[in-house]
Design an enzyme around this catalytic site. Structure first.
Site, short mmCIF file in Angstrom:
data_model
loop_
_atom_site.label_atom_id
_atom_site.label_comp_id
_atom_site.label_asym_id
_atom_site.label_seq_id
_atom_site.Cartn_x
_atom_site.Cartn_y
_atom_site.Cartn_z
N ARG A 85 72.98 51.36 23.75
CA ARG A 85 72.85 52.26 23.28
C ARG A 85 74.13 52.75 22.71
O ARG A 85 75.19 51.85 22.87
CB ARG A 85 72.46 53.68 23.89
CG ARG A 85 73.34 54.21 25.28
CD ARG A 85 73.25 55.08 25.82
NE ARG A 85 73.26 56.54 25.18
CZ ARG A 85 73.38 57.62 25.95
NH1 ARG A 85 73.33 57.80 27.07
NH2 ARG A 85 73.57 58.64 25.09
N ARG A 86 74.59 53.85 21.98
CA ARG A 86 75.78 54.26 21.38
C ARG A 86 76.56 52.79 20.88
O ARG A 86 77.75 52.70 20.99
CB ARG A 86 76.62 54.52 22.46
CG ARG A 86 76.22 55.77 23.22
CD ARG A 86 76.91 56.37 24.26
NE ARG A 86 77.17 57.98 23.88
CZ ARG A 86 77.99 58.70 24.67
NH1 ARG A 86 78.72 58.28 25.59
NH2 ARG A 86 78.09 59.97 24.22
N HIS A 97 74.45 67.29 33.48
CA HIS A 97 72.95 67.35 33.86
C HIS A 97 72.38 68.70 33.82
O HIS A 97 71.02 68.92 33.14
CB HIS A 97 72.36 66.53 35.00
CG HIS A 97 70.89 66.63 35.33
ND1 HIS A 97 70.14 65.85 34.48
CD2 HIS A 97 70.00 67.43 35.80
CE1 HIS A 97 69.03 66.08 34.61
NE2 HIS A 97 68.69 67.08 35.48
N TYR A 113 68.93 71.55 31.54
CA TYR A 113 68.03 72.65 31.89
C TYR A 113 68.37 73.95 31.12
O TYR A 113 67.43 74.61 30.66
CB TYR A 113 68.03 73.06 33.36
CG TYR A 113 67.41 71.92 34.03
CD1 TYR A 113 65.81 71.77 33.87
CD2 TYR A 113 68.11 70.81 34.74
CE1 TYR A 113 65.38 70.59 34.46
CE2 TYR A 113 67.27 69.75 34.98
CZ TYR A 113 65.88 69.64 35.02
OH TYR A 113 65.41 68.70 35.52
N HIS A 161 64.18 58.31 25.60
CA HIS A 161 63.71 59.26 26.84
C HIS A 161 64.34 60.76 26.16
O HIS A 161 63.39 61.64 25.89
CB HIS A 161 64.64 58.95 27.86
CG HIS A 161 64.88 60.19 28.67
ND1 HIS A 161 63.68 61.02 29.29
CD2 HIS A 161 65.78 60.90 29.09
CE1 HIS A 161 64.31 62.11 30.05
NE2 HIS A 161 65.46 61.98 29.70
N PHE A 162 65.56 60.62 25.74
CA PHE A 162 65.88 62.24 25.58
C PHE A 162 65.35 63.03 24.12
O PHE A 162 65.78 63.91 23.93
CB PHE A 162 67.20 62.71 25.87
CG PHE A 162 68.48 61.87 25.24
CD1 PHE A 162 68.65 62.15 23.93
CD2 PHE A 162 69.30 60.93 25.72
CE1 PHE A 162 69.60 61.58 23.14
CE2 PHE A 162 70.29 60.34 25.29
CZ PHE A 162 70.54 60.86 23.64
N HIS A 163 65.15 61.98 23.16
CA HIS A 163 64.57 62.53 22.00
C HIS A 163 63.17 63.04 22.25
O HIS A 163 62.67 63.82 21.34
CB HIS A 163 64.63 61.47 20.82
CG HIS A 163 66.24 61.35 20.34
ND1 HIS A 163 66.94 60.51 20.85
CD2 HIS A 163 66.77 61.84 19.29
CE1 HIS A 163 68.09 60.50 20.18
NE2 HIS A 163 67.77 61.45 19.15
C1 HEM Z 1 66.01 64.61 13.35
C2 HEM Z 1 65.58 63.29 13.72
C3 HEM Z 1 66.56 62.51 14.71
C4 HEM Z 1 67.00 61.15 14.63
C5 HEM Z 1 66.47 60.16 13.44
C6 HEM Z 1 67.81 60.88 15.81
C7 HEM Z 1 68.34 59.59 15.99
C8 HEM Z 1 69.30 59.29 16.88
C9 HEM Z 1 69.44 57.82 17.48
C10 HEM Z 1 68.97 56.60 16.64
C11 HEM Z 1 70.50 57.92 18.24
C12 HEM Z 1 71.02 56.83 19.35
C13 HEM Z 1 72.28 56.52 18.84
C14 HEM Z 1 73.17 55.45 19.72
O1 HEM Z 1 72.71 55.41 20.73
O2 HEM Z 1 73.81 54.73 19.22
C15 HEM Z 1 70.72 59.17 18.75
C16 HEM Z 1 71.17 59.97 19.80
C17 HEM Z 1 71.51 61.37 20.08
N1 HEM Z 1 70.76 62.39 19.67
FE1 HEM Z 1 69.39 62.07 17.99
N2 HEM Z 1 68.10 61.86 16.33
C18 HEM Z 1 67.31 62.86 15.92
C19 HEM Z 1 67.36 64.20 16.37
C20 HEM Z 1 67.74 64.79 17.48
C21 HEM Z 1 67.69 66.06 17.95
C22 HEM Z 1 66.87 67.06 17.45
C23 HEM Z 1 68.32 66.28 19.09
C24 HEM Z 1 68.78 67.27 19.85
C25 HEM Z 1 68.47 68.58 19.77
C26 HEM Z 1 69.43 64.88 19.28
C27 HEM Z 1 70.14 64.68 19.98
C28 HEM Z 1 70.94 63.25 20.07
C29 HEM Z 1 71.89 63.07 21.29
C30 HEM Z 1 72.72 64.34 22.16
C31 HEM Z 1 72.38 61.92 20.96
C32 HEM Z 1 73.35 61.07 22.06
C33 HEM Z 1 74.60 60.82 21.19
C34 HEM Z 1 75.68 60.03 22.01
O3 HEM Z 1 75.06 58.91 22.47
O4 HEM Z 1 76.69 60.07 21.87
N3 HEM Z 1 68.85 63.98 18.14
N4 HEM Z 1 69.93 60.01 17.79
CU LIG Z 2 70.43 64.15 33.82
#
Ligand code: HEM
Ligand SMILES: [Cu+2]
Length: 562
Positions: A452-453, A238, A242, A389-391
């Site tokens: 998710r995932r 967490h 930050y 949320h986190f996007h």
């Molecule tokens: C550029 C466009 C982006 C798209 C289209 C995108 C799309 C996605 C999607 C659909 C997921 C969910 C996957 C799942 O739960 O199965 C995901 C997970 C994630 N994204 Fe993005 N994302 C983008 C940019 C970013 C950026 C800029 C960051 C951070 C700086 C980021 C960090 C993450 C992280 C940490 C996860 C979690 C991965 C996991 O659950 O293991 N994403 N993204």
């Molecule tokens: Cu947290």
């Protein structure tokens, strides 16, 4: 008073002009880390496109020589959550520290070491992931097993941030020796606090990797305790948010006000916010484990309270940054209740990107309160609500701010004018629209129970999910974000390859204070004291937990699921 009539906070020129402060041997590793960060953003972002398309049944991993959705998702998570954020943070905060302290970093060896460890960590982790030997997602939960190169790579990325932390602390020390009895300059102070917080926060994954995962992976330990491993991961997991966010806060508090012609409300308030983040960010990890069995409820509730304590500095940030923006807007002739908003320099892509990032952060923060609530968490846990949320937080408040910062930082470092300003503006707005659609889709689908995932495109239960329209929104919004990312890289490459040389070196835009350092109580400058308070709070939040939890339940041999 008009913006131009105000005294200039910064004297003299930029990187090139200030010999003796910005040393070439310290600037190249800073630029190198920035470059690694942007490579992470480019490759990680491309994976995002495929994740978004997967939502509507378009699954194209095999065509890209990737084995699975999950291999792509590991690349996405590791490159964006670790490489992009760490690389940018190291580079930006180091540079701000040099500017803030008006002196070189204390150690050239450490800043170069930070670059080399980051490069080595990236190469090791990338090798393991690309060979499909580490498809364990960025959280690398046991009992899933990854190649030891992956753990080593991740560890080196953390080492790189810790070298930076040490360098920042030493630089502040050196400054203090040169300026006894003065308050630490704010721009230096906030960077040091960010990295001191992280030094405390990273302890969890360091212990996890060094004492549990690596020995277990190498066969020295036969079994491990997955639940305890998760506790260690979330001890860091967490606070890391930050660590991602605070460099953006540094820009929002101390750079953006200058860019819009406003002043920061008060020196002490900024210090207060960073100190609260230092002490409250770490003892909160269990809010990621509200639904995990085997963890005493009473400790989950303790972490619930500390989690809500960090909401407070975030609200202070919202109001004080807004006050600085209003100051700027009114200085530019804005009248009435809201008239100042339109007077802000929306035509400056660096400003527009960061203002839009702040707007999205309001929604990111609000949805975060849902996740953090003990009972509502049951509804959204492990659903696509969470990436929704986190996007809006790391994926936009942080990423779009970092993008906005580079619109002045890259001209500053390269001595070349920013090219394609209108393209850059379009980029910021496209990301804004894209993420709102994307998050709306993910959040609504999550409320309907979409996990998710998970590769929704390949899921046998795909037809049972009633979130058809929402998944289209995710796919369309995500695609817009990726197009925006492509525009960004066009602007940056155009600037680097064909930008006109700046006639004069730029200066780093640092804002002035309305109420300055002289009014700041000495207590707000006592970093050692506040670090100790942070350690005590961590002890209160974690020692009883460990006591109640132990002995370890080490039952799991490593398994490979990919
Ligand atoms: C550029 C466009 C982006 C798209 C289209 C995108 C799309 C996605 C999607 C659909 C997921 C969910 C996957 C799942 O739960 O199965 C995901 C997970 C994630 N994204 Fe993005 N994302 C983008 C940019 C970013 C950026 C800029 C960051 C951070 C700086 C980021 C960090 C993450 C992280 C940490 C996860 C979690 C991965 C996991 O659950 O293991 N994403 N993204
Ligand atoms: Cu947290």
């Amino acid at each position: 008073m008009s913006a131009t009539a105000r005294p200039q906070a910064v004297a003299g020129g930029g990187a090139v002009a200030r010999e003796g402060v910005f040393l070439a041997e310290q600037l190249w590793p800073i630029k190198g880390q920035l470059a690694l960060a942007l490579i992470g953003l480019a490759v990680g972002g491309l994976m995002g496109l495929m994740q978004a398309l997967d939502r509507v049944g378009i699954v194209i991993y095999k065509g890209l020589l990737l084995q699975s959705y999950y291999q792509g998702l590991t690349i996405h998570g590791v490159l964006l959550a670790f490489l992009f954020t760490f690389g940018f943070g190291n580079a930006f905060v180091s540079l701000m520290a040099i500017r803030g302290f008006e002196r070189p970093l204390a150690s050239t060896f450490l800043v170069q070491g930070a670059f080399w460890t980051m490069l080595a960590g990236t190469l090791l982790a990338a090798y393991a992931i690309l060979r499909n030997q580490a498809t364990v997602l960025f959280t690398f939960y046991a009992p899933m097993r990854a190649s030891s190169l992956f753990y080593l790579g991740a560890a080196l990325l953390v080492v790189s941030t810790l070298l930076t932390a040490l360098n920042l602390v030493l630089t502040r020390r050196a400054w203090q020796r040169e300026h006894p009895a003065e308050r630490t300059p704010l721009l230096g102070f906030v960077g040091v606090v960010t990295y001191v917080m992280w030094a405390l926060a990273s302890l969890g994954v360091v212990v996890l990797v060094v004492f549990f995962l690596l020995p277990w992976q190498l066969g020295w330990l036969k079994t491990t305790d997955p639940q305890f491993n998760r506790i260690l991961f979330w001890y860091t997991g967490h606070a890391i948010v930050y660590f991602w966010l605070m460099p953006a806060y540094i820009s929002w508090y101390l750079i953006v006000p200058r860019q819009v012609g406003g002043r920061v409300f008060s020196d002490s308030l900024v210090r207060l916010v960073f100190i609260l983040l230092l002490i409250f960010s770490v003892p909160t990890g269990l809010h990621h484990q509200y639904v995990d069995p085997g963890i005493p409820t009473v400790m989950k509730v303790v972490h619930l309270f500390t989690t809500f304590s960090v909401v407070y500095p975030s609200l202070v940030t919202a109001f004080t940054v807004m006050a600085a923006l209003e100051d700027g807007g009114r200085a530019r002739g804005g009248r009435g209740l809201l008239g100042w908003i339109w007077k802000l320099p929306w035509g400056d892509p660096s400003v527009a990107a960061q203002l839009l990032a702040m707007l999205v952060f309001i929604l990111g923060g609000a949805t975060g309160i849902v996740n953090a609530s003990y009972n509502l968490n049951n509804v959204v846990h492990n659903t696509s609500f969470i990436p929704g949320h986190f996007h809006m937080t790391v994926g936009t408040a942080v990423a779009l701010s970092f993008i906005g910062i580079t619109y002045w930082l890259i001209p500053y470092l390269s001595g070349r004018e920013l090219m394609g300003r209108r393209l850059a503006l379009a980029q910021a707005w496209l990301w804004f629209v894209g993420v709102l659609l994307f998050a709306r889709g993910q959040i609504a689908a999550g409320l309907l129970g979409e996990p998710r995932r998970s590769s929704i495109g390949e899921a046998p239960y795909r037809d049972l999910i009633s979130a058809g329209l929402d998944n289209w929104l995710t796919a369309i919004g995500g695609t817009l974000m990726v197009i925006s990312g492509a525009l960004y890289f066009i602007v940056i490459l155009w600037t680097l390859l064909a930008g006109r040389r700046l006639a004069q070196p730029m200066e780093i835009p640092v804002a002035e204070m309305r109420f300055g350092a002289r009014e700041t109580a000495p207590l707000w400058d006592r970093l050692g004291f506040w670090f100790l308070v942070g350690v005590i709070l961590v002890a209160i939040a974690y020692i009883p937990l460990f006591v109640l939890y132990l002995p370890l339940n080490s039952v799991s041999p490593p398994i490979k699921v990919y």
